[in-house]
Design an enzyme around this catalytic site. Structure first.
Site, short mmCIF file in Angstrom:
data_model
loop_
_atom_site.label_atom_id
_atom_site.label_comp_id
_atom_site.label_asym_id
_atom_site.label_seq_id
_atom_site.Cartn_x
_atom_site.Cartn_y
_atom_site.Cartn_z
N SER A 1 -19.22 -28.95 39.80
CA SER A 1 -20.62 -28.32 39.50
C SER A 1 -20.99 -27.68 38.25
CB SER A 1 -20.79 -27.65 40.80
OG SER A 1 -19.92 -26.50 40.91
N HIS B 1 -22.32 -33.00 44.11
CA HIS B 1 -23.11 -33.08 43.08
C HIS B 1 -22.99 -34.55 42.40
CE1 HIS B 1 -21.80 -28.93 43.57
NE2 HIS B 1 -22.96 -28.50 42.78
N LYS C 1 -29.53 -31.47 47.95
CA LYS C 1 -29.73 -31.88 47.03
C LYS C 1 -30.72 -33.07 46.78
CE LYS C 1 -26.13 -29.24 44.34
NZ LYS C 1 -25.68 -28.51 45.65
#
Length: 329
Positions: free
Chosen positions: A126, A154, A185
């Site tokens: 990350s 991520h 996300k």
């Protein structure tokens, strides 16, 4: 923020309410929860999926269930805090290998005679934005009969040809045993997380994983948004001013701007971030304990709504401010 995603959240809110006031196994499971778990399983090519309130919860709920004192876990030293905390909860032998160092990992695997060996790593790390050497990890897992766990928070939704993450990026064809990831996300951007993998593991987690058993189910508007996304890939890139290097990821290219290493990186990152804010560019200075000591950096979040002109303006601002603070070589 896409209008169709927002609309889906509103529709779920109207139909199911703001929340279900219950954990999943009592009365917190609706058809949309099962639909989302099925969508995620198909997306990753796995048997089954279990939803959590966050991926932090998913990481907190898996290691103590999967591993006992006869087992061992091998964790990259720069793994996300949630992986570290999850590993702390289990009774397994704990080995931390040097970041992306396959020789060190193999040495530790060789030294262990554990019943179950589990290699745990982020897919994309990350803070530094670099990628784990997953093919080599899978090869070592095969050699030493270990399992592979990857946190794809991520990577899911934007990394790999169709957004299926690190495994797809390397063309590994389901060699990873367990994947944890997030809905916070690319998959809606709100909240929620999941574990996806073999049906036997998911069944075990539904019966014993404490964050799943004792937390309210993911709110319907969040589930509605994530289902609407339908696991479509969204473009996501990260700027990092980190450890003396300013990295710019623009699609597949990387440009570098080299900075000297000041003595007080934490103060420097904060002061430079404040200067950027004064210019109308939103950035955040990160320092310990979010990142290791001595590795303060400035983080910039970029979305598909930003243009290349926006990126160029930001780069130019960093250059000018870097000269002001006398950190550009």
């Amino acid at each position: 923020s896409h209008p169709e995603v927002v609309k889906a959240g509103k529709e779920a809110l109207e139909k199911y309410g703001a929340g279900l006031s219950s954990v999943r196994f009592i009365c917190g499971t609706q058809d949309i929860h099962k639909e989302l778990e099925d969508n995620i399983s198909k997306f990753h090519g796995r048997d089954d999926t279990i939803l959590y309130a966050s991926c932090f919860d998913a990481n907190a709920g898996i290691f103590e269930i999967l591993l006992g004192k006869e087992d061992a876990v091998f964790s990259d030293e720069l793994n996300h805090a949630s992986i570290i905390d999850g590993i702390r909860l289990c009774k397994a032998q704990k080995f931390r290998y040097l970041h992306k160092d396959m020789k060190d990992l193999e040495s530790k695997l060789q030294s262990s005679n554990a019943r179950i060996k589990l290699i745990a790593t982020d897919g994309v790390f990350s803070m530094d934005g670099n990628v784990t050497p997953l093919p080599e990890i899978c090869d070592l897992a095969d050699k030493y009969q270990a399992l592979v766990f990857v946190d794809e928070c991520h990577a899911t939704g934007f990394f790999g040809k169709t957004g299926r993450g690190t495994e797809e990026f390397f063309g590994l064809n389901n060699r990873v045993d367990i994947i944890n990831s997030t809905l916070g996300k690319a998959l809606g951007g709100a909240a929620g997380g999941y574990t996806t993998g073999p049906k036997e593991l998911i069944n075990l987690l539904r019966q014993r994983s404490r964050p799943y058993l004792f937390s309210n189910s993911v709110p319907p508007p969040v589930v509605g948004c994530a289902n609407k996304v339908s696991l479509t890939c969204y473009f996501f890139v990260v700027f990092d001013f980190t450890y003396g290097v300013f990295r710019i990821r623009r699609k597949s290219s990387i440009q570098y701007r080299t900075f000297s290493n000041p003595n007080d990186k934490c103060r420097l990152a904060t002061d430079m971030a404040n200067e950027m804010l004064d210019r109308g560019i939103y950035v955040v200075g990160f320092s310990y304990p979010v990142v290791p000591k001595g590795k303060a950096r400035i983080r910039v979040q970029i979305s598909a709504s930003h243009s290349f002109e926006d990126i160029d303006e930001t780069v130019e601002a960093f250059k000018q401010i870097g000269k002001k603070f006398k950190v550009i070589d």
